[in-house]
Design a protein around this motif. Structure first.
Motif, mmCIF file in Angstrom:
data_model
loop_
_atom_site.group_PDB
_atom_site.id
_atom_site.type_symbol
_atom_site.label_atom_id
_atom_site.label_comp_id
_atom_site.label_asym_id
_atom_site.label_seq_id
_atom_site.Cartn_x
_atom_site.Cartn_y
_atom_site.Cartn_z
ATOM 1 N N PRO A 71 0.802 -1.215 0.000
ATOM 2 C CA PRO A 71 0.000 0.000 0.000
ATOM 3 C C PRO A 71 0.845 1.280 0.000
ATOM 4 O O PRO A 71 0.570 2.197 -0.765
ATOM 5 N N GLU A 72 1.886 1.333 0.838
ATOM 6 C CA GLU A 72 2.716 2.552 0.912
ATOM 7 C C GLU A 72 3.183 2.987 -0.465
ATOM 8 O O GLU A 72 3.235 4.166 -0.781
ATOM 9 N N GLN A 73 3.587 2.010 -1.270
ATOM 10 C CA GLN A 73 4.157 2.350 -2.575
ATOM 11 C C GLN A 73 3.087 2.889 -3.521
ATOM 12 O O GLN A 73 3.381 3.685 -4.416
ATOM 13 N N ASN A 74 1.847 2.456 -3.330
ATOM 14 C CA ASN A 74 0.746 2.992 -4.124
ATOM 15 C C ASN A 74 0.336 4.375 -3.612
ATOM 16 O O ASN A 74 0.060 5.286 -4.381
ATOM 17 N N ARG A 75 0.364 4.486 -2.281
ATOM 18 C CA ARG A 75 -0.001 5.749 -1.647
ATOM 19 C C ARG A 75 0.944 6.856 -2.077
ATOM 20 O O ARG A 75 0.533 7.971 -2.345
ATOM 21 N N GLU A 76 2.236 6.517 -2.180
ATOM 22 C CA GLU A 76 3.200 7.574 -2.514
ATOM 23 C C GLU A 76 3.026 8.060 -3.953
ATOM 24 O O GLU A 76 3.348 9.202 -4.263
ATOM 25 N N ILE A 77 2.464 7.214 -4.801
ATOM 26 C CA ILE A 77 2.142 7.650 -6.168
ATOM 27 C C ILE A 77 1.045 8.713 -6.111
ATOM 28 O O ILE A 77 1.152 9.782 -6.715
ATOM 29 N N ALA A 78 -0.009 8.403 -5.340
ATOM 30 C CA ALA A 78 -1.136 9.341 -5.228
ATOM 31 C C ALA A 78 -0.690 10.658 -4.600
ATOM 32 O O ALA A 78 -1.061 11.742 -5.054
ATOM 33 N N TYR A 79 0.136 10.571 -3.540
ATOM 34 C CA TYR A 79 0.634 11.781 -2.888
ATOM 35 C C TYR A 79 1.404 12.644 -3.885
ATOM 36 O O TYR A 79 1.232 13.863 -3.940
ATOM 37 N N ALA A 80 2.264 11.988 -4.670
ATOM 38 C CA ALA A 80 3.091 12.741 -5.625
ATOM 39 C C ALA A 80 2.208 13.389 -6.689
ATOM 40 O O ALA A 80 2.466 14.515 -7.122
ATOM 41 N N LEU A 81 1.166 12.683 -7.104
ATOM 42 C CA LEU A 81 0.232 13.260 -8.081
ATOM 43 C C LEU A 81 -0.445 14.497 -7.504
ATOM 44 O O LEU A 81 -0.553 15.534 -8.158
ATOM 45 N N LEU A 82 -0.890 14.374 -6.246
ATOM 46 C CA LEU A 82 -1.543 15.509 -5.592
ATOM 47 C C LEU A 82 -0.561 16.665 -5.431
ATOM 48 O O LEU A 82 -0.894 17.828 -5.663
ATOM 49 N N LYS A 83 0.661 16.330 -5.058
ATOM 50 C CA LYS A 83 1.698 17.351 -4.880
ATOM 51 C C LYS A 83 1.935 18.101 -6.194
ATOM 52 O O LYS A 83 2.236 19.298 -6.198
ATOM 53 N N ALA A 84 1.793 17.358 -7.306
ATOM 54 C CA ALA A 84 1.985 17.973 -8.618
ATOM 55 C C ALA A 84 0.719 18.712 -9.073
ATOM 56 O O ALA A 84 0.651 19.205 -10.196
ATOM 57 N N GLY A 85 -0.277 18.762 -8.183
ATOM 58 C CA GLY A 85 -1.485 19.521 -8.494
ATOM 59 C C GLY A 85 -2.474 18.786 -9.386
ATOM 60 O O GLY A 85 -3.331 19.404 -10.021
ATOM 61 N N LYS A 86 -2.343 17.454 -9.422
ATOM 62 C CA LYS A 86 -3.208 16.667 -10.304
ATOM 63 C C LYS A 86 -4.479 16.216 -9.580
ATOM 64 O O LYS A 86 -4.529 16.164 -8.351
ATOM 65 N N ASN A 87 -5.442 15.843 -10.369
ATOM 66 C CA ASN A 87 -6.702 15.312 -9.861
ATOM 67 C C ASN A 87 -6.511 13.820 -9.598
ATOM 68 O O ASN A 87 -6.641 13.002 -10.513
ATOM 69 N N ALA A 88 -6.171 13.494 -8.369
ATOM 70 C CA ALA A 88 -5.843 12.101 -8.056
ATOM 71 C C ALA A 88 -6.527 11.642 -6.781
ATOM 72 O O ALA A 88 -6.778 12.429 -5.875
ATOM 73 N N THR A 89 -6.847 10.363 -6.731
ATOM 74 C CA THR A 89 -7.472 9.766 -5.549
ATOM 75 C C THR A 89 -6.731 8.481 -5.218
ATOM 76 O O THR A 89 -6.273 7.776 -6.116
ATOM 77 N N TYR A 90 -6.639 8.203 -3.936
ATOM 78 C CA TYR A 90 -6.049 6.930 -3.521
ATOM 79 C C TYR A 90 -7.083 6.128 -2.753
ATOM 80 O O TYR A 90 -7.812 6.668 -1.919
ATOM 81 N N ALA A 91 -7.168 4.861 -3.047
ATOM 82 C CA ALA A 91 -8.054 3.981 -2.287
ATOM 83 C C ALA A 91 -7.267 2.766 -1.839
ATOM 84 O O ALA A 91 -6.399 2.273 -2.565
ATOM 85 N N GLU A 92 -7.561 2.303 -0.640
ATOM 86 C CA GLU A 92 -6.871 1.124 -0.131
ATOM 87 C C GLU A 92 -7.927 0.080 0.197
ATOM 88 O O GLU A 92 -8.873 0.368 0.933
#
Lengths: 367, 367
Positions: B320-341
């Motif tokens: 999960p952490e590795q998927n979460r960090e993708i979503a965080y980075a997308l959000l940090k880049a100002g993208k429309n992103a959602t993470y679900a676990e």
């Protein structure tokens, strides 16, 4: 087994130069399977001195890829001391100023004890795969002959081990209830679960499908090196943790490949493939639930020893839960048991690594 | 890949009988390495209909051991539908009543697309290990030719995939920012960590040390079956979870051995060892941190797609952490992103298993 650098230190505090001895038993060894061998040898080392009352002996049990050489060095040129040198020695947590420490290569082993590569006196040929099936209990039974008959010790101050060594420590407490004062089991399990069995099965398959395995009938110098090294490389990953690998390799994550190949090669030079098969099968068969008729606490009924069970947070081979359930079952059986969980990122191999928290626990437990 | 039983259902709701098609490109494919091949084929399947505005296409990207056949059956006797049949079909979460679904065997594959076992037109011999090195980006580039040039699709409604397929989905969003409306990546990672590389290295070693590998120069019917099956058996363990194995085998924990041998055998029958080597190297090389100059969010700068990243609690290969960090980075880049676990005990393979929670998420995301 251990990836933590251990450089020998010849200052006070080290057991220093050591040599192995061989215990030759002329009595047969009867295995759990019913099979027997007419005589056997256990290679062992001792550190410290047995006191007059013969009650200061600690038996150290080794893990799958370990052996009897757990402390000190064999020559002054030796760059690598025994596998648990960090914890065993004068003034160390397993203090050789106080205790007489014994460690034997398990029955079935390949470092001097009788095993598949030994000659069967009845045939004059190496046993190979005709060696009897081994259980953890068989390992303990053979060690019993060394401790009681050969060394004349009536009661062990402690039996200690991690992983497969922890299984032996628990089995000692069960099989020789009045001969063991303390049991210290680390990073172990009461029963191999399906995932651990699965990894072992892949390792055995790699070995047994190597044409050089030849149904187990090979010269030690021409064994199934490819299969054994693949088995070891894979198993080695299961002894570590993702976080530990990150710490070790960081941005050079591709270095892990070289590291594993090195592990595979060096293992092939020191270990016998048939012993690997026998030992992993012993691990897979280990089942204290079964011994207790399905109830783990039942298996511990006979035990009289005080026990300390230690799990490590990053161990995913024998994870904390599996260690915790041993302690719970001991408590349920009314035994004097303690559980400790240590936060370390070395994975299963954490028990082999220098750690102040572990040292304090061991010192306190052996006080 | 998936151990969940999937029995074909010919009622409404199934895509039913399907057949593959081949896209032959007479343009060269230039790889990230700089090497190129003069022409190439991608085998693919489609389900549903492309609408007039050509904006309802979903590209499904397969994982390491997958292929273009992700839904339906090839004959009525087929006992096993495509690998993601549970989620793709009329009325299913990836709804073929609404969407035109495309899935191609990746470049470098062994199920009809050009790969190491294909003949190099320049030499008249199979490429074997002379096939160019492959990256995830190369896979995406080849799919781009299929989607844009061959199928005449200008913009994909979604690119979706799990594991190696998730890497492709992310890369699609980065490499073709204005051609992708949504990215749905499951059980994936932005960069292979050392542990995942280590497992892949052991798999490749098992293959490459098999004498039948012969430096990659073998007939498909006489390949390194032993090495490939060992690689698969080991990898298969990493796709599951301990809890999942407990549930599956319970007290019959030794059955896991038979199960793994079956997995190894059936894989050898359908997969090419050289493709396994090329694909695992592509996985190991995947590094969106590197693409972003060390900063993951930088790699996502160009992306315009909305994205949903899904991690599974029991996935220890791409946790999960590795998927979460993708979503965080997308959000940090100002993208429309959602993470679900999603809490499931099937390990990495969870994304392939029927799960109401996942279905709801996918439906909502594609609405």
């Amino acid at each position: 087994m251990n990836d933590a650098a251990q450089t020998p230190d010849f200052s006070a505090g080290e057991v220093g130069l050591v040599r192995f001895e061989d215990f030759h038993s002329n009595n047969p060894l009867v295995f759990d399977s019913g099979a027997s061998i007419p005589q056997f040898t256990l290679r062992y080392e001792t550190y410290g001195r047995l006191n007059k009352t013969r009650d200061n002996a600690i038996l150290v049990c080794h893990a799958l890829s370990g052996d009897h050489h757990c402390a000190g060095v064999h020559t002054f040129e030796d760059r690598k001391p025994g596998w648990w040198n960090n914890i065993i020695g004068p003034g160390k947590p397993i203090d050789t100023n106080r205790f007489f420490v014994v460690c034997s290569n398990c029955i079935g082993g390949c470092q001097g004890s009788t095993g598949p590569s030994s000659v069967d006196p009845l045939t004059g040929q190496a046993y190979h795969m005709n060696f009897p099936e081994i259980t953890i209990r068989d390992m303990v039974r053979a060690q019993g002959a060394l401790i009681f008959e050969h060394l004349g010790i009536e009661k062990l101050a402690c039996v200690v081990g991690g992983s497969m060594g922890g299984m032996q420590a628990l089995q000692w407490g069960i099989d020789f209830p009045d001969k063991v004062e303390r049991v210290l089991a680390l990073a172990t399990t009461a029963r191999q679960n399906a995932q651990a069995i699965a990894f072992n099965e892949v390792g055995r398959t790699a070995i047994m499908q190597d044409p050089d395995w030849n149904e187990g009938d090979y010269e030690r110098s021409h064994g199934p090196a490819v299969g054994l090294s693949v088995a070891r490389m894979m198993a080695h990953i299961t002894y570590l943790s993702d976080a530990g690998l990150q710490r070790k390799f960081g941005k050079n994550r591709f270095e892990v490949a070289k590291y594993l190949h090195y592990q595979g090669r060096s293992f092939v030079n020191r270990f016998d493939a048939n012993t690997y098969i026998y030992f992993t099968r012993a691990l897979d068969r280990f089942d204290l639930y079964g011994q207790g008729g399905g109830e783990l606490s039942q298996a511990f009924e006979p035990m009289q020893a005080r026990s300390l069970i230690v799990g490590f947070t990053s161990d995913w081979l024998f994870p904390p839960e599996q260690n915790r359930e041993i302690a719970y079952a001991l408590l349920k059986a009314g035994k004097n048991a303690t559980y400790a969980e240590i936060e370390m990122d070395y994975g299963h191999d954490s028990f082999l690594v220098s750690a102040p928290e572990l040292y304090e626990l061991v010192r306190a437990f052996l006080k």
